[in-house]
Design a protein around this motif. Structure first.
Motif, PDB file in Angstrom:
ATOM      1  N   ILE A 120       0.851  -1.186   0.000  1.00  0.00           N
ATOM      2  CA  ILE A 120       0.000   0.000   0.000  1.00  0.00           C
ATOM      3  C   ILE A 120       0.888   1.237   0.000  1.00  0.00           C
ATOM      4  N   TYR A 121       0.307   2.368  -0.381  1.00  0.00           N
ATOM      5  CA  TYR A 121       1.008   3.648  -0.318  1.00  0.00           C
ATOM      6  C   TYR A 121       0.454   4.455   0.857  1.00  0.00           C
ATOM      7  N   VAL A 122       1.377   5.111   1.567  1.00  0.00           N
ATOM      8  CA  VAL A 122       1.032   5.839   2.785  1.00  0.00           C
ATOM      9  C   VAL A 122       1.714   7.198   2.741  1.00  0.00           C
ATOM     10  N   ASP A 123       1.005   8.216   3.219  1.00  0.00           N
ATOM     11  CA  ASP A 123       1.575   9.571   3.299  1.00  0.00           C
ATOM     12  C   ASP A 123       2.227   9.762   4.660  1.00  0.00           C
ATOM     13  N   PHE A 124       3.569   9.908   4.654  1.00  0.00           N
ATOM     14  CA  PHE A 124       4.345  10.210   5.857  1.00  0.00           C
ATOM     15  C   PHE A 124       4.734  11.691   5.819  1.00  0.00           C
ATOM     16  N   PRO A 125       5.257  12.239   6.923  1.00  0.00           N
ATOM     17  CA  PRO A 125       5.675  13.646   6.905  1.00  0.00           C
ATOM     18  C   PRO A 125       6.690  13.970   5.820  1.00  0.00           C
ATOM     19  N   ASP A 126       7.522  12.973   5.427  1.00  0.00           N
ATOM     20  CA  ASP A 126       8.523  13.223   4.386  1.00  0.00           C
ATOM     21  C   ASP A 126       8.028  12.875   2.988  1.00  0.00           C
ATOM     22  N   GLY A 127       6.747  12.543   2.840  1.00  0.00           N
ATOM     23  CA  GLY A 127       6.201  12.257   1.516  1.00  0.00           C
ATOM     24  C   GLY A 127       5.516  10.899   1.445  1.00  0.00           C
ATOM     25  N   ARG A 128       5.013  10.581   0.267  1.00  0.00           N
ATOM     26  CA  ARG A 128       4.304   9.326   0.047  1.00  0.00           C
ATOM     27  C   ARG A 128       5.289   8.242  -0.380  1.00  0.00           C
ATOM     28  N   ARG A 129       5.143   7.057   0.217  1.00  0.00           N
ATOM     29  CA  ARG A 129       5.986   5.928  -0.190  1.00  0.00           C
ATOM     30  C   ARG A 129       5.238   4.613   0.032  1.00  0.00           C
ATOM     31  N   GLY A 130       5.701   3.594  -0.686  1.00  0.00           N
ATOM     32  CA  GLY A 130       5.103   2.276  -0.577  1.00  0.00           C
ATOM     33  C   GLY A 130       5.538   1.565   0.690  1.00  0.00           C
ATOM     34  N   VAL A 131       4.617   0.809   1.278  1.00  0.00           N
ATOM     35  CA  VAL A 131       4.882   0.093   2.523  1.00  0.00           C
ATOM     36  C   VAL A 131       4.443  -1.363   2.348  1.00  0.00           C
ATOM     37  N   PRO A 132       5.332  -2.332   2.590  1.00  0.00           N
ATOM     38  CA  PRO A 132       4.902  -3.738   2.571  1.00  0.00           C
ATOM     39  C   PRO A 132       4.145  -4.082   3.846  1.00  0.00           C
ATOM     40  N   VAL A 133       3.067  -4.843   3.702  1.00  0.00           N
ATOM     41  CA  VAL A 133       2.209  -5.191   4.836  1.00  0.00           C
ATOM     42  C   VAL A 133       2.042  -6.702   4.870  1.00  0.00           C
ATOM     43  N   LEU A 134       2.406  -7.311   5.998  1.00  0.00           N
ATOM     44  CA  LEU A 134       2.231  -8.751   6.176  1.00  0.00           C
ATOM     45  C   LEU A 134       0.814  -9.027   6.668  1.00  0.00           C
ATOM     46  N   ILE A 135       0.156 -10.007   6.031  1.00  0.00           N
ATOM     47  CA  ILE A 135      -1.221 -10.360   6.376  1.00  0.00           C
ATOM     48  C   ILE A 135      -1.264 -11.841   6.739  1.00  0.00           C
ATOM     49  N   LEU A 136      -1.826 -12.140   7.907  1.00  0.00           N
ATOM     50  CA  LEU A 136      -2.087 -13.513   8.340  1.00  0.00           C
ATOM     51  C   LEU A 136      -3.599 -13.673   8.500  1.00  0.00           C
ATOM     52  N   VAL A 137      -4.169 -14.732   7.926  1.00  0.00           N
ATOM     53  CA  VAL A 137      -5.616 -14.936   7.952  1.00  0.00           C
ATOM     54  C   VAL A 137      -5.922 -16.391   8.293  1.00  0.00           C
ATOM     55  N   TRP A 138      -6.844 -16.602   9.232  1.00  0.00           N
ATOM     56  CA  TRP A 138      -7.323 -17.947   9.541  1.00  0.00           C
ATOM     57  C   TRP A 138      -8.300 -18.388   8.455  1.00  0.00           C
ATOM     58  N   SER A 139      -8.085 -19.584   7.915  1.00  0.00           N
ATOM     59  CA  SER A 139      -8.923 -20.071   6.822  1.00  0.00           C
ATOM     60  C   SER A 139     -10.341 -20.412   7.283  1.00  0.00           C
ATOM     61  N   TYR A 140     -10.514 -20.792   8.535  1.00  0.00           N
ATOM     62  CA  TYR A 140     -11.857 -21.152   9.022  1.00  0.00           C
ATOM     63  C   TYR A 140     -12.680 -19.908   9.320  1.00  0.00           C
ATOM     64  N   SER A 141     -12.134 -19.002  10.100  1.00  0.00           N
ATOM     65  CA  SER A 141     -12.915 -17.841  10.548  1.00  0.00           C
ATOM     66  C   SER A 141     -12.734 -16.610   9.677  1.00  0.00           C
ATOM     67  N   ASN A 142     -11.667 -16.575   8.854  1.00  0.00           N
ATOM     68  CA  ASN A 142     -11.327 -15.402   8.039  1.00  0.00           C
ATOM     69  C   ASN A 142     -10.928 -14.211   8.913  1.00  0.00           C
ATOM     70  N   TYR A 143     -10.425 -14.481  10.124  1.00  0.00           N
ATOM     71  CA  TYR A 143      -9.999 -13.395  11.017  1.00  0.00           C
ATOM     72  C   TYR A 143      -8.556 -13.027  10.688  1.00  0.00           C
ATOM     73  N   PRO A 144      -8.251 -11.734  10.472  1.00  0.00           N
ATOM     74  CA  PRO A 144      -6.922 -11.339  10.021  1.00  0.00           C
ATOM     75  C   PRO A 144      -6.058 -10.708  11.114  1.00  0.00           C
ATOM     76  N   PHE A 145      -4.755 -10.726  10.845  1.00  0.00           N
ATOM     77  CA  PHE A 145      -3.794  -9.876  11.558  1.00  0.00           C
ATOM     78  C   PHE A 145      -2.949  -9.204  10.492  1.00  0.00           C
TER      79      PHE A 145
END
Length: 403
Positions: A135-160
């Motif tokens: 995703i892209y995020v606006d920080f005080p020094d400008g906009r830059r891309g940020v990698p985001v780790l996603i963990l999801v349970w297959s049964y409940s679809n609950y994410p972290f």
């Protein structure tokens, strides 16, 4: 073309006593057609489609199109023929028809050969799917891309979800450790694609040669490290959909934050809000389904995993040790010694004889030097001229009293 309304008018008129001849004159149909309508089931029967459609101009080129499409199965995905490219090749071979006929035939052929899937279901506590989103995020020094780790349970679809500086192995370890602590339990399986930071080599079938640190993580938490077949992201659909959720819901509009900590606090609130949402096809909320996941999953081990990548290194004559093409300083007493460098997401620890002798902030700038001036005081006593000619001290911010 006859519709249900036409049938209704004819059959209604006949019911009201009108003869077949009168119906034919009023509605401008033949008596044979009126009789067929009255003998029918009250709605028109669709015309049967020809199995082999007549193609006067395209017909003699069909074998060539089939040959091109068959050869595409062995070509790289980005280098396969589009319908327009096939049309251009056919024109060079003498085809005088229109593009639309080629497009329809190619679409029909590809539809017939599209892959189908088996609906999957998973037991509570069995499986977590993992992936990175960008995703892209606006920080005080400008906009830059940020990698985001996603963990999801297959049964409940609950994410972290957690934003990290990189997608390196140590970032994956940090994110997964914090994810397991957030869930308060450990699944029996964790599924990935085949990132080289986790799976160093793809062997036969689902066998992989794992990165040593990821194998240690799996051993510590006692889960099975499993992977999709190459180019088969559909084997972990829940996390793929969560990547879209991250980008289209949680990051639209573009978040404005001061640092990664504030971004992660926002993403954590998004995860917590998911507990109240009802999953499609279920009467239970995601939070209620996750409670079943947690009951069936394994508990956390007594000790947390150390989420770092470690490797031995030799300290050189400049009291520097190299890690990921960045040099870090070491106290004078450990010059020329072999030490262990432990790389975390935010820092680098240097260990000698089982003891941390110094710790630095982590730098991701290739060729950078991270220096601690206090490490060089002993050498400065013998070479005082270095005070004005070394970056170690030239950039040292001291209180005014030392002027």
């Amino acid at each position: 073309m006859f519709t249900v309304n036409h049938y209704a008018r004819i059959r209604g008129a006949y019911r009201d006593g009108m003869s077949i001849c009168e119906i034919a004159r009023r509605f401008h149909h033949s008596r044979r057609k009126v009789r067929a309508v009255l003998k029918g089931d009250g709605e028109p029967v669709p015309y049967p489609k020809r199995k082999d459609q007549h193609r006067p101009k395209l017909g003699k080129f069909v074998d060539l199109i089939n040959e091109i499409l068959s050869a595409d199965e062995q070509a790289p995905p980005k280098q396969r023929h589009t319908a327009m490219r096939i049309f251009e090749r056919l024109k060079a071979e003498g085809y005088r028809g229109e593009y639309d006929a080629v497009r329809r035939y190619v679409a029909k052929r590809r539809k017939r050969e599209r892959e189908t899937f088996i609906p999957l279901s998973h037991d509570p506590g069995q499986r977590v799917e993992a992936d990175f989103g960008q995703i892209y995020v606006d920080f005080p020094d400008g906009r830059r891309g940020v990698p985001v780790l996603i963990l999801v349970w297959s049964y409940s679809n609950y994410p972290f979800v957690i934003a990290l500086p990189t997608q390196r192995t140590e970032a994956i370890l940090e994110g997964m450790v914090r994810g397991f602590e957030y869930f308060g339990c450990v699944p029996r399986e964790v599924w990935w694609d085949n990132p080289k930071t986790v799976a160093l080599e793809i062997l036969i079938g689902r066998e992989r040669r794992l990165h040593r640190s990821y194998a240690a993580l799996a051993s510590h938490y006692v889960f099975d490290p499993l992977f999709c077949m190459p180019a088969s992201g559909n084997e972990k659909p829940y996390v793929e959909n969560r990547v879209k959720t991250l980008q289209r819901r949680w990051s639209t509009p573009v978040p404005k934050v001061k640092d990664l900590d504030e971004l992660n606090a926002y993403l954590l609130d998004c995860c917590l809000a998911e507990r109240q949402r009802t999953r499609n096809g279920s009467e239970s909320t995601i939070g209620e389904l996750f409670d079943r996941d947690r009951e069936a999953a394994k508990p956390l081990p007594r000790h947390a995993f150390d989420p770092c990548v470690s490797r031995p290194a030799k300290v050189d004559k400049y009291q520097l040790v190299r890690f990921e093409n960045v040099q870090y300083s070491v106290p004078r007493a450990y010059a020329f010694e072999t030490v262990t460098v432990k790389g975390y997401v935010d820092r680098v620890d240097i260990v000698h004889s089982g003891r941390v002798v110094t710790s630095h902030r982590r730098s991701y700038v290739s060729g950078d030097q991270v220096l601690e001036p206090l490490h060089y005081l002993a050498a400065l006593g013998r070479r005082p001229a270095a005070l004005d000619h070394s970056n170690v001290y030239r950039q040292w911010k001291l209180p005014a009293v030392f002027g």
